[in-house]
Design a protein around this motif. Structure first.
Motif, PDB file in Angstrom:
ATOM      1  N   THR A  11       0.861  -1.178   0.000  1.00 53.61           N
ATOM      2  CA  THR A  11       0.000   0.000   0.000  1.00 53.61           C
ATOM      3  C   THR A  11       0.897   1.228   0.000  1.00 53.61           C
ATOM      4  O   THR A  11       1.431   1.612   1.029  1.00 53.61           O
ATOM      5  N   CYS A  46      -7.703  -1.306  -0.491  1.00 50.68           N
ATOM      6  CA  CYS A  46      -8.376  -2.313  -1.310  1.00 50.68           C
ATOM      7  C   CYS A  46      -9.691  -1.761  -1.852  1.00 50.68           C
ATOM      8  O   CYS A  46     -10.261  -0.820  -1.323  1.00 50.68           O
ATOM      9  N   TRP A  73     -13.064  -2.618   7.460  1.00 48.37           N
ATOM     10  CA  TRP A  73     -12.894  -1.950   6.169  1.00 48.37           C
ATOM     11  C   TRP A  73     -13.526  -0.577   6.301  1.00 48.37           C
ATOM     12  O   TRP A  73     -14.668  -0.452   6.759  1.00 48.37           O
ATOM     13  N   THR A  95      -8.401  -7.570 -12.435  1.00 48.23           N
ATOM     14  CA  THR A  95      -8.054  -6.418 -11.603  1.00 48.23           C
ATOM     15  C   THR A  95      -7.788  -5.158 -12.413  1.00 48.23           C
ATOM     16  O   THR A  95      -7.947  -4.060 -11.916  1.00 48.23           O
ATOM     17  N   LEU A 100      -2.069  -5.614  -8.714  1.00 44.98           N
ATOM     18  CA  LEU A 100      -3.233  -5.958  -7.889  1.00 44.98           C
ATOM     19  C   LEU A 100      -3.644  -7.401  -8.111  1.00 44.98           C
ATOM     20  O   LEU A 100      -3.379  -7.982  -9.155  1.00 44.98           O
ATOM     21  N   LEU A 114     -12.506  -8.564  -3.236  1.00 43.00           N
ATOM     22  CA  LEU A 114     -11.501  -7.593  -2.821  1.00 43.00           C
ATOM     23  C   LEU A 114     -10.439  -7.505  -3.887  1.00 43.00           C
ATOM     24  O   LEU A 114      -9.978  -8.529  -4.391  1.00 43.00           O
ATOM     25  N   LYS A 115     -10.038  -6.299  -4.258  1.00 42.52           N
ATOM     26  CA  LYS A 115      -8.873  -6.091  -5.117  1.00 42.52           C
ATOM     27  C   LYS A 115      -7.853  -5.353  -4.267  1.00 42.52           C
ATOM     28  O   LYS A 115      -8.151  -4.285  -3.729  1.00 42.52           O
ATOM     29  N   MET A 116      -6.653  -5.952  -4.130  1.00 43.41           N
ATOM     30  CA  MET A 116      -5.634  -5.372  -3.258  1.00 43.41           C
ATOM     31  C   MET A 116      -4.252  -5.585  -3.855  1.00 43.41           C
ATOM     32  O   MET A 116      -4.088  -6.414  -4.755  1.00 43.41           O
TER      33      MET A 116
END
Length: 133
Positions: A11, A46, A73, A95, A100, A114-116
């Motif tokens: 991040t 995310c 979240w 993504t 990601l 979830l996209k992270m």
């Protein structure tokens, strides 16, 4: 006095990218696991979307991971506490960016995609597993 909240290794802000270009040491996924074990809250950026929802809209937010506390979240005035057990599985969702990854999350709080950042997946899985114990 230092803050007990940190961004996870994947991040990154614009400043973090500049520091990396200047060869200044950045956090690592292994370091994140150590910080998590020592009670530091780690934030993972995310995108969250209810599982099965069609369309391109995902909500941008942050997972707050603290050992011994529920996963939360937060995004744009919204907050969702993810109750255990938390199960992550690979997702078929694209993504749109190579850094990601997409995962499907199933919990009593709901089912989401979830996209992270890929670098943060190990930490998130570890934090979710810690919720079960």
């Amino acid at each position: 006095m230092t803050s007990n909240v940190r961004r996870a290794a994947g991040t990154q802000t614009f400043s973090d990218v500049l520091l990396r270009w200047l060869w200044i040491k950045r956090p690592t996924p292994a370091g994140d696991l150590d910080l998590f074990a020592n009670g530091v809250t780690l934030k993972v950026t995310c995108f969250l979307r209810p599982l099965g929802q069609t369309g391109p809209i995902s909500r941008l937010g942050t997972l707050h991971l603290t050992h011994g506390k529920p996963v939360i979240w937060q995004g744009r005035g919204q907050e969702l506490t993810l109750l255990p057990p938390l199960a992550l599985t690979a997702s078929a969702v694209k993504t749109g960016h190579w850094k990601l990854t997409a995962l499907d999350l199933t919990s009593p709080s709901g089912s989401f995609t979830l996209k992270m950042p890929k670098l943060d997946v190990t930490l998130v899985r570890h934090a979710f597993d810690a919720q079960a114990s």
